[in-house]
Design a protein around this motif. Structure first.
Motif, PDB file in Angstrom:
ATOM      1  N   UNK A 345       2.269  13.195  -0.969  1.00  0.00           N
ATOM      2  CA  UNK A 345       1.570  12.664   0.199  1.00  0.00           C
ATOM      3  C   UNK A 345       2.092  11.280   0.550  1.00  0.00           C
ATOM      4  N   UNK A 346       1.994  10.992   1.839  1.00  0.00           N
ATOM      5  CA  UNK A 346       2.166   9.626   2.333  1.00  0.00           C
ATOM      6  C   UNK A 346       0.760   9.153   2.678  1.00  0.00           C
ATOM      7  N   UNK A 347       0.387   7.958   2.218  1.00  0.00           N
ATOM      8  CA  UNK A 347      -0.968   7.498   2.517  1.00  0.00           C
ATOM      9  C   UNK A 347      -0.953   6.024   2.914  1.00  0.00           C
ATOM     10  N   UNK A 348      -2.035   5.628   3.575  1.00  0.00           N
ATOM     11  CA  UNK A 348      -2.112   4.302   4.185  1.00  0.00           C
ATOM     12  C   UNK A 348      -3.482   3.717   3.876  1.00  0.00           C
ATOM     13  N   UNK A 349      -3.482   2.522   3.295  1.00  0.00           N
ATOM     14  CA  UNK A 349      -4.731   1.915   2.833  1.00  0.00           C
ATOM     15  C   UNK A 349      -4.856   0.485   3.341  1.00  0.00           C
ATOM     16  N   UNK A 350      -6.054  -0.078   3.109  1.00  0.00           N
ATOM     17  CA  UNK A 350      -6.330  -1.426   3.589  1.00  0.00           C
ATOM     18  C   UNK A 350      -6.084  -2.484   2.520  1.00  0.00           C
ATOM     19  N   UNK A 351      -6.212  -2.096   1.231  1.00  0.00           N
ATOM     20  CA  UNK A 351      -6.066  -3.065   0.143  1.00  0.00           C
ATOM     21  C   UNK A 351      -5.087  -2.554  -0.907  1.00  0.00           C
ATOM     22  N   UNK A 352      -4.471  -3.465  -1.628  1.00  0.00           N
ATOM     23  CA  UNK A 352      -3.524  -3.093  -2.680  1.00  0.00           C
ATOM     24  C   UNK A 352      -4.226  -2.336  -3.804  1.00  0.00           C
ATOM     25  N   UNK A 353      -5.494  -2.677  -4.043  1.00  0.00           N
ATOM     26  CA  UNK A 353      -6.230  -1.994  -5.099  1.00  0.00           C
ATOM     27  C   UNK A 353      -6.315  -0.482  -4.832  1.00  0.00           C
ATOM     28  N   UNK A 354      -6.425  -0.110  -3.555  1.00  0.00           N
ATOM     29  CA  UNK A 354      -6.559   1.306  -3.226  1.00  0.00           C
ATOM     30  C   UNK A 354      -5.256   2.079  -3.399  1.00  0.00           C
ATOM     31  N   UNK A 355      -4.121   1.378  -3.420  1.00  0.00           N
ATOM     32  CA  UNK A 355      -2.842   2.077  -3.650  1.00  0.00           C
ATOM     33  C   UNK A 355      -2.893   2.770  -5.005  1.00  0.00           C
ATOM     34  N   UNK A 356      -3.309   2.047  -6.012  1.00  0.00           N
ATOM     35  CA  UNK A 356      -3.391   2.612  -7.357  1.00  0.00           C
ATOM     36  C   UNK A 356      -4.578   3.559  -7.491  1.00  0.00           C
ATOM     37  N   UNK A 357      -5.672   3.234  -6.813  1.00  0.00           N
ATOM     38  CA  UNK A 357      -6.880   4.056  -6.914  1.00  0.00           C
ATOM     39  C   UNK A 357      -6.609   5.467  -6.391  1.00  0.00           C
ATOM     40  N   UNK A 358      -5.821   5.579  -5.327  1.00  0.00           N
ATOM     41  CA  UNK A 358      -5.495   6.888  -4.766  1.00  0.00           C
ATOM     42  C   UNK A 358      -4.687   7.702  -5.779  1.00  0.00           C
ATOM     43  N   UNK A 359      -3.694   7.085  -6.387  1.00  0.00           N
ATOM     44  CA  UNK A 359      -2.871   7.790  -7.383  1.00  0.00           C
ATOM     45  C   UNK A 359      -3.716   8.262  -8.560  1.00  0.00           C
ATOM     46  N   UNK A 360      -4.591   7.391  -9.038  1.00  0.00           N
ATOM     47  CA  UNK A 360      -5.429   7.752 -10.179  1.00  0.00           C
ATOM     48  C   UNK A 360      -6.388   8.891  -9.836  1.00  0.00           C
ATOM     49  N   UNK A 361      -6.773   8.958  -8.573  1.00  0.00           N
ATOM     50  CA  UNK A 361      -7.725   9.985  -8.132  1.00  0.00           C
ATOM     51  C   UNK A 361      -7.147  11.396  -8.252  1.00  0.00           C
ATOM     52  N   UNK A 362      -5.835  11.531  -8.003  1.00  0.00           N
ATOM     53  CA  UNK A 362      -5.262  12.884  -7.911  1.00  0.00           C
ATOM     54  C   UNK A 362      -4.266  13.229  -9.015  1.00  0.00           C
ATOM     55  N   UNK A 363      -3.883  12.266  -9.842  1.00  0.00           N
ATOM     56  CA  UNK A 363      -2.752  12.485 -10.744  1.00  0.00           C
ATOM     57  C   UNK A 363      -2.949  13.623 -11.744  1.00  0.00           C
ATOM     58  N   UNK A 364      -4.176  13.943 -12.088  1.00  0.00           N
ATOM     59  CA  UNK A 364      -4.418  15.022 -13.050  1.00  0.00           C
ATOM     60  C   UNK A 364      -4.967  16.298 -12.398  1.00  0.00           C
ATOM     61  N   UNK A 365      -4.896  16.348 -11.049  1.00  0.00           N
ATOM     62  CA  UNK A 365      -5.450  17.481 -10.319  1.00  0.00           C
ATOM     63  C   UNK A 365      -4.346  18.386  -9.779  1.00  0.00           C
ATOM     64  N   UNK A 366      -4.624  19.697  -9.634  1.00  0.00           N
ATOM     65  CA  UNK A 366      -3.682  20.582  -8.954  1.00  0.00           C
ATOM     66  C   UNK A 366      -3.476  20.113  -7.514  1.00  0.00           C
ATOM     67  N   UNK A 367      -2.305  20.389  -6.991  1.00  0.00           N
ATOM     68  CA  UNK A 367      -1.919  19.922  -5.663  1.00  0.00           C
ATOM     69  C   UNK A 367      -2.912  20.372  -4.586  1.00  0.00           C
ATOM     70  N   UNK A 368      -3.425  21.599  -4.708  1.00  0.00           N
ATOM     71  CA  UNK A 368      -4.303  22.113  -3.655  1.00  0.00           C
ATOM     72  C   UNK A 368      -5.705  21.513  -3.700  1.00  0.00           C
ATOM     73  N   UNK A 369      -5.987  20.667  -4.724  1.00  0.00           N
ATOM     74  CA  UNK A 369      -7.300  20.024  -4.813  1.00  0.00           C
ATOM     75  C   UNK A 369      -7.281  18.563  -4.381  1.00  0.00           C
ATOM     76  N   UNK A 370      -6.094  18.067  -4.053  1.00  0.00           N
ATOM     77  CA  UNK A 370      -5.964  16.652  -3.695  1.00  0.00           C
ATOM     78  C   UNK A 370      -6.812  16.280  -2.479  1.00  0.00           C
ATOM     79  N   UNK A 371      -6.714  17.055  -1.444  1.00  0.00           N
ATOM     80  CA  UNK A 371      -7.363  16.695  -0.179  1.00  0.00           C
ATOM     81  C   UNK A 371      -8.871  16.527  -0.346  1.00  0.00           C
TER      82      UNK A 371
END
Length: 477
Positions: A345-371
């Motif tokens: 995915x390409x994603x766009x956030x407001x804060x630097x903290x959310x850059x890492x938070x997004x990765x942590x949210x999906x890194x252990x999930x199957x691709x079809x569950x990311x959204x």
């Protein structure tokens, strides 16, 4: 002896007519024992290879497609799909759409137009038609005495201004509470007796052309009427086309056909249903109009073809996930990408903290569950914290991916509300599993099932083609 001679002569005449009929429209092929006439084949061939068709086929090339089509319809009939209520209802609806217009003549429509004119003329009587303009100040029937007095003072003020020379049309545009007529300077369409409020009608019919009423009250408010025109109803001949056009728009032909249909059912004394009457009408038309005959058959067979193709090919391929996986696993090499893809995915956030938070949210999930995970974590309500484009990207699909993954010199305009761009995912040379290329796998499996099915049908049903008759397609007089 004379009787025998007459009988033989009659038999000869009958067989001669049969031979002539057979020779005028010979059998071009037989599918499972059912003959297909040359005219039927020509209808299908010419319709599918007419003007505007890019990839036109020769007659010989079309034979294969036509036979496959007929074999599928034969299989559908063997499966009794033509007895399904859904099929019968849809076919009957189409049949009736074609047949009902033929049950009605222009003369019958004209008769209905005359009846409508006569009813209208009787309703209008000697009073004729009026075309008024009006100014309305709305007043609720529940208005207080004070509200009524205020509105009365306003309408009197408007009337005085009109009496003093104010333009009625301009005044109506400015103050009338009837927006439809106000836009036209207060003008209303032609009105017949009993078409409007009694209070309005009584005043309108008391006015001569050019005469203006005093303010008066109706259940909707205060009015002032300016009579524009009065007339008697024109003769039928001058209104005939307008009345017929109005009836046509309202579906008069369908109404007449339904009336005739009900009459025929009633006259049969319970021997015929409405569907049987319509089928008789359809058969009668088809007997004299080959174009309509094959149109009916085409729709009938098309419905069967759709239903059996869904069962044997389309639904099997699109709904059987195990079969899709097995097909993909067996043909993996066929789905290798011609150039690397980026699965992520390409994603766009407001804060630097959310850059890492997004990765942590999906890194252990199957691709079809990311959204779903991202939506519930970051955008659970009307407040949108992140914007995401998820998919399997090739170069050129996404500017952010092109710039950050494929290292291309592209111009990606940042979003002022989400100024920080990021990507998460991986480069891949081939799909991880069938879900990455699901649509392509479905189409490939459908093609395979189609070929296997047709091969089986050709084994099950006997096909005979009369090549000599085939040579005469579109070449006979």
């Amino acid at each position: 002896m004379r009787k025998l001679t007459i009988a033989l002569s009659l038999f000869a005449a009958i067989t001669s007519q049969q031979t002539l009929a057979q020779s005028s429209d010979p059998t071009v092929m037989t599918i499972n024992g059912v003959p297909v006439s040359r005219s039927e084949f020509e209808y299908s061939y010419n319709k599918n290879n007419g003007e505007g068709v890019i990839d036109k086929l020769s007659v010989d090339e079309y034979v294969t497609l036509f036979i496959n089509y007929k074999l599928k319809v034969t299989a559908a009939l063997d499966a009794k799909l033509d007895t399904l209520s859904s099929f019968r209802q849809e076919y009957a609806m189409y049949r009736d759409q074609q047949v009902k217009p033929t049950m009605v003549t222009d003369a019958e429509v004209l008769t209905e137009a005359q009846l409508m004119y006569d009813r209208t003329k009787a309703m209008i009587g000697n009073r004729g038609l009026v075309r008024p303009a009006h100014i309305l100040l709305k007043l609720s029937t529940k208005a207080t005495a004070q509200q009524q007095e205020i509105t009365k003072q306003r309408i009197d003020s408007i009337y005085n201004a009109l009496q003093g020379g104010a333009d009625f049309a301009e005044m109506a545009k400015k103050v009338s509470d009837d927006p439809g007529s106000a836009a036209r300077g207060g003008e209303l369409p032609w009105i017949a007796p009993s078409q409007t409020l009694k209070e309005f009608e009584d005043v309108a019919y008391s006015l001569a052309p050019g005469e203006m009423s005093k303010p008066f009250l109706s259940p909707v408010g205060y009015h002032i009427i300016l009579m524009k025109e009065r007339k008697q109803l024109e003769p039928f001949d001058s209104l005939k086309q307008t009345i017929v056009a109005s009836l046509e728009r309202r579906g008069i032909r369908n109404d007449i056909a339904d009336m005739k249909l009900r009459r025929k059912v009633t006259e049969s004394d319970g021997k015929l249903t409405a569907d049987q009457v319509m089928q008789q009408q359809s058969d009668s038309l088809a007997a004299t109009d080959s174009e309509l005959k094959y149109l009916f058959q085409e729709y009938h067979d098309g419905l069967l073809l759709y239903e059996i193709s869904s069962r044997e090919v389309w639904d099997k391929a699109s709904q059987d996930e195990a079969a899709l996986k097995a097909w993909f696993d067996t043909h993996k090499k066929s789905y290798a990408y011609s150039e690397p893809r980026y699965k992520g995915m390409a994603y766009h956030v407001k804060t630097k903290q959310d850059v890492k938070a997004v990765k942590n949210c999906v890194k252990n999930l199957p691709f079809d569950q990311w959204a779903e995970a991202l939506r519930t974590t970051f955008n659970p309500d009307s407040i949108i914290r992140i914007r995401v484009e998820k998919g399997i990207f090739k170069p050129g699909d996404n500017a952010t991916v092109d710039k950050m993954v494929f290292k291309q010199a592209v111009s990606a305009t940042p979003d002022a509300n989400y100024p920080i761009d990021a990507v998460y995912g991986k480069k891949v040379k081939r799909p991880d599993d069938y879900t990455d290329v699901r649509q392509q796998v479905v189409e490939d499996l459908q093609d395979y099932l189609e070929k296997e099915w047709v091969a089986d049908l050709r084994r099950r049903y006997q096909v005979e083609v009369n090549k000599e008759v085939l040579k005469t397609v579109n070449k006979h007089l």
